[in-house]
Design an enzyme around this catalytic site. Structure first.
Site, PDB file in Angstrom:
ATOM      1  N   LYS A   1      -1.417  14.098  53.886  1.00 37.20           N
ATOM      2  CA  LYS A   1      -2.866  14.320  53.747  1.00 37.20           C
ATOM      3  C   LYS A   1      -3.589  13.036  53.366  1.00 37.20           C
ATOM      4  O   LYS A   1      -4.755  12.854  53.715  1.00 37.20           O
ATOM      5  CB  LYS A   1      -3.135  15.432  52.728  1.00 37.20           C
ATOM      6  CG  LYS A   1      -2.765  16.812  53.238  1.00 37.20           C
ATOM      7  CD  LYS A   1      -3.530  17.907  52.507  1.00 37.20           C
ATOM      8  CE  LYS A   1      -3.315  19.247  53.197  1.00 37.20           C
ATOM      9  NZ  LYS A   1      -4.104  20.319  52.562  1.00 37.20           N
TER      10      LYS A   1
ATOM     11  N   LYS B   1       2.850  23.918  67.894  1.00 36.26           N
ATOM     12  CA  LYS B   1       2.488  25.188  67.281  1.00 36.26           C
ATOM     13  C   LYS B   1       0.988  25.447  67.437  1.00 36.26           C
ATOM     14  O   LYS B   1       0.184  24.513  67.369  1.00 36.26           O
ATOM     15  CB  LYS B   1       2.854  25.126  65.792  1.00 36.26           C
ATOM     16  CG  LYS B   1       2.831  26.453  65.068  1.00 36.26           C
ATOM     17  CD  LYS B   1       3.343  26.266  63.650  1.00 36.26           C
ATOM     18  CE  LYS B   1       3.239  27.552  62.853  1.00 36.26           C
ATOM     19  NZ  LYS B   1       3.696  27.368  61.457  1.00 36.26           N
TER      20      LYS B   1
ATOM     21  N   LYS C   1      -5.191  25.628  63.996  1.00 33.35           N
ATOM     22  CA  LYS C   1      -6.637  25.586  63.841  1.00 33.35           C
ATOM     23  C   LYS C   1      -7.186  24.212  64.194  1.00 33.35           C
ATOM     24  O   LYS C   1      -8.357  24.068  64.522  1.00 33.35           O
ATOM     25  CB  LYS C   1      -7.020  25.925  62.395  1.00 33.35           C
ATOM     26  CG  LYS C   1      -6.531  27.273  61.906  1.00 33.35           C
ATOM     27  CD  LYS C   1      -6.641  27.389  60.398  1.00 33.35           C
ATOM     28  CE  LYS C   1      -6.010  28.672  59.883  1.00 33.35           C
ATOM     29  NZ  LYS C   1      -5.940  28.745  58.416  1.00 33.35           N
TER      30      LYS C   1
END
Length: 335
Positions: A118, A200, A203
Site C-alpha cells: 500500500k 481475479k 473492484k
C-alpha cells in the site's frame, strides 16, 4: 440475539466500505455467510476506521458505509442472529488499538507485506495509520474474544501478528485475550475478470467490463457477460489454456449447482454466444432477490439506523468487558 444463548465458537469478519461488492466477493464468500451464522456466534462489522488509511471523500464514505450495511443484510445477514455493526460506532476499537500499539514491535509492523504494497500504491500518503493498521485489526479481533477469523491469503499475516500480540500480552498479564485461530471457509468460486481471466475479478480492474457489481442492472450484467473474453475454439469445455471459458463455467456452476461435466454435456455443440447468454441470465436470476432486498433496506433509513444502533450497543457491551479487563491488568485507575 441473547447473550445467554448456548455458546458456539465466535467468529469475526470486518469488511471495508471502499466500494460496492463484486460478483467475486459474493460467490467467493458472501453467499455462504447466511449458513455460516447458523454454525457460529457471528460478528460482522463494517471497517470504516480502516478505510481512512487512504483519503476518502466524506459524503462518499458515508454513502458507501450505508450501502454496504444494506447489502450485508440483503445477502442474508440477520441482525437477530449476528452482531452487525459499524466499527466507528464502537470506540473501544480505537482505545484497545492504542494499548496494543504499545505491545507491538516496530520490526513486526515493518515486515508486513500489505504495508509495503500500500505504501507503493499510495506513495504520496504513507501515514502512521497505514503502518499501525495491524494493531487496529488485532484490536477488532481480540475485543470480542473471537475463536476463529475467516481469512484469505492476503490476511493471513495480519492474523499471525494478532496471535503474536495476544500471546505476548497474555504472557505478561495472564489470560486476557483468546488467541484466535484462522478459519478457512468452504471454498466458493474463485471468480476471475471477464476481460482478463488470468486475474481475479477486482473492484480496481481498469476495464469496467471485467467486473460485475452486485448493484449492476440486469442489462448491464448481460452486456458484461456477452463481451467476456473467451478463445477461438468455440467449445464449452473445461481445459488448460481456456481461462475465459473455465471462468464462465465456474461462475455458472456456482450459481446453478450444475457440475462442470453437466455443463459440458448441456452445452455440447452450442456456441459461446449461447453459453455467455446462459451464464448472464443465471447471474441475473441469482442476484435478483439480493438486489430487491438491497433496494428495500436502502429505502428504509430509519430501519437501517435501528439495526446498526442495536448492533453497536451489543458490540460495545462485549468490547467493553475486554477493554476494561486489559486496562485493569496494565494498571490504569478504573472509574
Amino acid at each position: 440475539m441473547s447473550e445467554t444463548a448456548q455458546r458456539k465458537k465466535r467468529s469475526l469478519s470486518l469488511i471495508q466500505p471502499t466500494s460496492v461488492p463484486t460478483l467475486g466477493n459474493y460467490l467467493g464468500a458472501m453467499k455462504g455467510w447466511p449458513s455460516f451464522q447458523e454454525d457460529f456466534d457471528t460478528i460482522f462489522g463494517i471497517a470504516d476506521l480502516h478505510s481512512i488509511t487512504v483519503r476518502q471523500e466524506p459524503a462518499k464514505l458515508r454513502q458507501q458505509t450505508t450501502q454496504l450495511y444494506a447489502m450485508l443484510m440483503a445477502v442474508g445477514l440477520d441482525p437477530q442472529k449476528s452482531i452487525l455493526f459499524i466499527q466507528s460506532h464502537v470506540p473501544q476499537h480505537s482505545q484497545l488499538a492504542w494499548l496494543l500499539n504499545c505491545y507491538t514491535q516496530f520490526g513486526e509492523l515493518n515486515r508486513m507485506t500489505q504495508f509495503k504494497d500500500k505504501s507503493a500504491q499510495h506513495a504520496d500518503n504513507v501515514n502512521a495509520g497505514l503502518f499501525t493498521y495491524p494493531c487496529l485489526m488485532a484490536a477488532d479481533i481480540l475485543l470480542y474474544q473471537a475463536d476463529v477469523v475467516p481469512v484469505g491469503a492476503d490476511q493471513k499475516q495480519h492474523l499471525e501478528i494478532t496471535r503474536d500480540i495476544a500471546t505476548r500480552f497474555n504472557g505478561v498479564y495472564g489470560n486476557v485475550f483468546t488467541v484466535p485461530e484462522p478459519y478457512i471457509p468452504k471454498a466458493g468460486a474463485r471468480v476471475m475478470s471477464l476481460q482478463n481471466p488470468t486475474a481475479k475479478m477486482s473492484k480496481s480492474d481498469p476495464n469496467p467490463k471485467g467486473t460485475v457489481y452486485l448493484t449492476d442492472e440486469p442489462n448491464v450484467i448481460m452486456k458484461k457477460f456477452k463481451s467476456a473474453v473467451t478463445d477461438s475454439e468455440m467449445s464449452v469445455r473445461y481445459a488448460d489454456g481456456k481461462d475465459g471459458i473455465n471462468n464462465l463455467m465456474n461462475i455458472y456452476s456456482c450459481v446453478t449447482g450444475d457440475s462442470l461435466e453437466t455443463i459440458e454435456h448441456d452445452f455440447a455443440g452450442k456456441g459461446y454466444g449461447d453459453f455467455k447468454k446462459a451464464v448472464g441470465e443465471a447471474v441475473v436470476a441469482e442476484l435478483a432477490p439480493v438486489q430487491q432486498k438491497y433496494k428495500e433496506y436502502l429505502s428504509d433509513k430509519a430501519y437501517l439506523e435501528q439495526c446498526w444502533t442495536g448492533g453497536a450497543d451489543f458490540a460495545s457491551r462485549l468490547a467493553d468487558r475486554t477493554l476494561k479487563k486489559a486496562m485493569k491488568k496494565i494498571g490504569f485507575v478504573m472509574k
